[in-house]
Design an enzyme around this catalytic site. Structure first.
Site, PDB file in Angstrom:
ATOM      1  N   ASP A 228     -27.935 -40.958  -0.930  1.00  0.00           N
ATOM      2  CA  ASP A 228     -27.340 -39.277  -1.989  1.00  0.00           C
ATOM      3  C   ASP A 228     -25.707 -39.744  -1.362  1.00  0.00           C
ATOM      4  O   ASP A 228     -25.026 -39.463  -2.375  1.00  0.00           O
ATOM      5  CB  ASP A 228     -27.582 -37.558  -1.187  1.00  0.00           C
ATOM      6  CG  ASP A 228     -26.708 -37.645   0.226  1.00  0.00           C
ATOM      7  OD1 ASP A 228     -26.812 -39.048   1.171  1.00  0.00           O
ATOM      8  OD2 ASP A 228     -26.780 -36.392   0.477  1.00  0.00           O
ATOM      9  N   SER A 229     -25.171 -41.415  -0.991  1.00  0.00           N
ATOM     10  CA  SER A 229     -24.037 -41.584  -1.337  1.00  0.00           C
ATOM     11  C   SER A 229     -24.217 -41.723  -2.946  1.00  0.00           C
ATOM     12  O   SER A 229     -22.775 -42.725  -3.134  1.00  0.00           O
ATOM     13  CB  SER A 229     -23.881 -42.816  -0.203  1.00  0.00           C
ATOM     14  OG  SER A 229     -25.083 -43.886  -0.705  1.00  0.00           O
TER      15      SER A 229
ATOM     16  N   ASP B 169     -33.424 -39.475  -0.229  1.00  0.00           N
ATOM     17  CA  ASP B 169     -32.370 -39.067   0.069  1.00  0.00           C
ATOM     18  C   ASP B 169     -32.967 -37.386  -0.191  1.00  0.00           C
ATOM     19  O   ASP B 169     -32.947 -37.036  -1.270  1.00  0.00           O
ATOM     20  CB  ASP B 169     -31.109 -38.714   0.423  1.00  0.00           C
ATOM     21  CG  ASP B 169     -30.308 -39.583   2.239  1.00  0.00           C
ATOM     22  OD1 ASP B 169     -30.815 -38.449   2.796  1.00  0.00           O
ATOM     23  OD2 ASP B 169     -29.478 -40.410   1.869  1.00  0.00           O
TER      24      ASP B 169
ATOM     25  N   LYS C 186     -35.548 -39.201   3.497  1.00  0.00           N
ATOM     26  CA  LYS C 186     -34.565 -38.825   4.820  1.00  0.00           C
ATOM     27  C   LYS C 186     -34.076 -37.319   4.177  1.00  0.00           C
ATOM     28  O   LYS C 186     -33.341 -36.583   2.916  1.00  0.00           O
ATOM     29  CB  LYS C 186     -33.512 -39.441   4.601  1.00  0.00           C
ATOM     30  CG  LYS C 186     -32.643 -39.942   5.545  1.00  0.00           C
ATOM     31  CD  LYS C 186     -31.781 -40.849   6.410  1.00  0.00           C
ATOM     32  CE  LYS C 186     -30.716 -41.072   5.167  1.00  0.00           C
ATOM     33  NZ  LYS C 186     -29.435 -40.412   5.174  1.00  0.00           N
TER      34      LYS C 186
ATOM     35  N   GLU D 269     -30.952 -34.153   7.007  1.00  0.00           N
ATOM     36  CA  GLU D 269     -29.790 -34.614   7.608  1.00  0.00           C
ATOM     37  C   GLU D 269     -29.794 -33.441   8.361  1.00  0.00           C
ATOM     38  O   GLU D 269     -30.406 -32.268   8.343  1.00  0.00           O
ATOM     39  CB  GLU D 269     -28.062 -34.429   7.201  1.00  0.00           C
ATOM     40  CG  GLU D 269     -28.144 -35.960   6.428  1.00  0.00           C
ATOM     41  CD  GLU D 269     -26.646 -35.709   5.820  1.00  0.00           C
ATOM     42  OE1 GLU D 269     -25.660 -34.809   6.060  1.00  0.00           O
ATOM     43  OE2 GLU D 269     -26.350 -36.790   4.923  1.00  0.00           O
TER      44      GLU D 269
ATOM     45  N   GLU E  94     -25.048 -41.894  12.707  1.00  0.00           N
ATOM     46  CA  GLU E  94     -24.076 -42.229  11.771  1.00  0.00           C
ATOM     47  C   GLU E  94     -22.841 -42.428  12.654  1.00  0.00           C
ATOM     48  O   GLU E  94     -22.443 -41.061  13.239  1.00  0.00           O
ATOM     49  CB  GLU E  94     -23.805 -41.684  10.286  1.00  0.00           C
ATOM     50  CG  GLU E  94     -22.538 -42.109  10.010  1.00  0.00           C
ATOM     51  CD  GLU E  94     -22.594 -41.962   8.610  1.00  0.00           C
ATOM     52  OE1 GLU E  94     -24.251 -41.221   8.101  1.00  0.00           O
ATOM     53  OE2 GLU E  94     -21.853 -41.679   7.743  1.00  0.00           O
TER      54      GLU E  94
HETATM   55  O1  KIV Z   1     -26.462 -41.679   1.979  1.00  0.00           O
HETATM   56  C1  KIV Z   1     -26.497 -42.515   2.319  1.00  0.00           C
HETATM   57  O2  KIV Z   1     -25.861 -43.795   1.792  1.00  0.00           O
HETATM   58  C2  KIV Z   1     -27.001 -42.420   3.932  1.00  0.00           C
HETATM   59  C3  KIV Z   1     -26.581 -43.988   5.210  1.00  0.00           C
HETATM   60  C4  KIV Z   1     -24.544 -43.511   5.248  1.00  0.00           C
HETATM   61  C5  KIV Z   1     -27.017 -43.741   6.022  1.00  0.00           C
HETATM   62  O3  KIV Z   1     -26.465 -41.654   4.025  1.00  0.00           O
END
Ligand code: KIV
Length: 289
Positions: free
Chosen positions: A69-70, A108, A138, A140, A207
């Protein structure tokens, strides 16, 4: 007789009777990652958000591609990962999956699509799996996502977890500083990681935490632990592609190694193009019909 052999990137080559060489990818699965941990082989993971980049990463032999989600930051220009939507994640992940022959593709679950309840978490995961063809999701969080993890797994969808600095909670933390430096937070992280392993996640991202804590968690768990700013004693590493290629310039945490200065490269090429157009040097006679 056919002869099949792997190269360093994990691609297999099948020499056929006519001596032509066929490149076959042995797919990375969650089980392969587990075996890599058992053998002490480090796992290389990067983010990607589109077809063209994912194709390069896959051909170079990356083990895991995270459609992170980056994308909210590096693709859409938002300040945090909070605004990105499930539809936007599905759009990014679909392109990545179309490019990939070997890597495991993890997507994510964006903020607001799983925290409500485990039913919501499952329906968001099902949309990702059905509409993108990705291999895993994924999420969190620790103990608080246990029920969701179990429900998603019961539908046959592998889950990767993410602890330490969890960017979707940035408004709760208030800052991007190193996490779990005090004993209470470190103990909570260790206990969350055990709960997540028991609930069945196939891997864990840690992280921005102290390296010693990363090592402790990686040693105590059977599942692979992938670090981003968690030291080199974990089972693998992940970076955001645009950061490690030097496309982003403003983000420079200590854990980030830049492997290129692609901002300068692209900037220079665009400058040259502009000049050539203005000078009527492009296109030349060979570049026209
Ligand atoms: O969204 C992302 O890029 C991440 C990484 C920093 C692991 O979750």
């Amino acid at each position: 007789m056919n002869f099949v052999f792997p190269d360093k990137a994990g691609f297999y080559y099948n020499t056929r009777k006519n001596m032509s060489i066929q490149k076959i990818a042995k797919r990375i699965t969650t089980h392969v990652l587990y075996e890599m941990k058992l053998r002490g082989e480090k796992i290389a993971m990067l983010t990607a958000y589109d077809y063209s980049m994912a194709r390069i990463l896959d051909q170079a032999g990356i083990d895991v591609i995270l459609v992170g989600d980056s994308a909210s930051n590096v693709m859409a220009g938002h300040e945090t990962t909070v605004p990105i939507t499930l539809n936007e994640m599905i759009y990014h992940a679909s392109g990545v999956v179309r490019a990939v022959k070997r890597a495991l593709v993890v997507v994510d679950l964006p903020f607001g699509t799983y925290q409500g309840n485990s039913k919501e978490a499952l329906s968001s995961s099902i949309r990702i799996m059905k509409e993108t063809g990705a291999h895993a999701v994924k999420m969190e969080g620790g103990a608080e996502i246990r029920e969701s993890v179990e429900r998603i797994l019961s539908a046959g969808i592998p889950v990767m977890a993410h602890l330490g600095l969890t960017p979707q909670s940035i408004h709760k933390f208030g800052t991007y500083i190193v996490r779990a430096t005090d004993q209470n937070e470190a103990e909570k992280l260790v206990s969350d990681s055990e709960i997540l392993e028991k609930s069945g996640v196939f891997a864990l991202v840690l992280e921005k935490i102290p390296a010693s804590l990363g090592e402790k968690v990686a040693k105590s768990l059977k599942i692979p632990v992938i670090g981003i700013g968690a030291g080199n004693k974990v089972d693998g590493q992940v970076l955001v592609l645009h950061d490690m290629l030097g496309i982003t310039q403003e983000f420079s945490p200590r854990f980030l190694r830049r492997y290129h200065n692609l901002f300068q490269e692209i900037y220079g090429a665009v400058k040259m193009y502009i000049q050539d157009v203005r000078d009527i040097d492009f296109p030349n006679e060979k570049e026209q019909y």
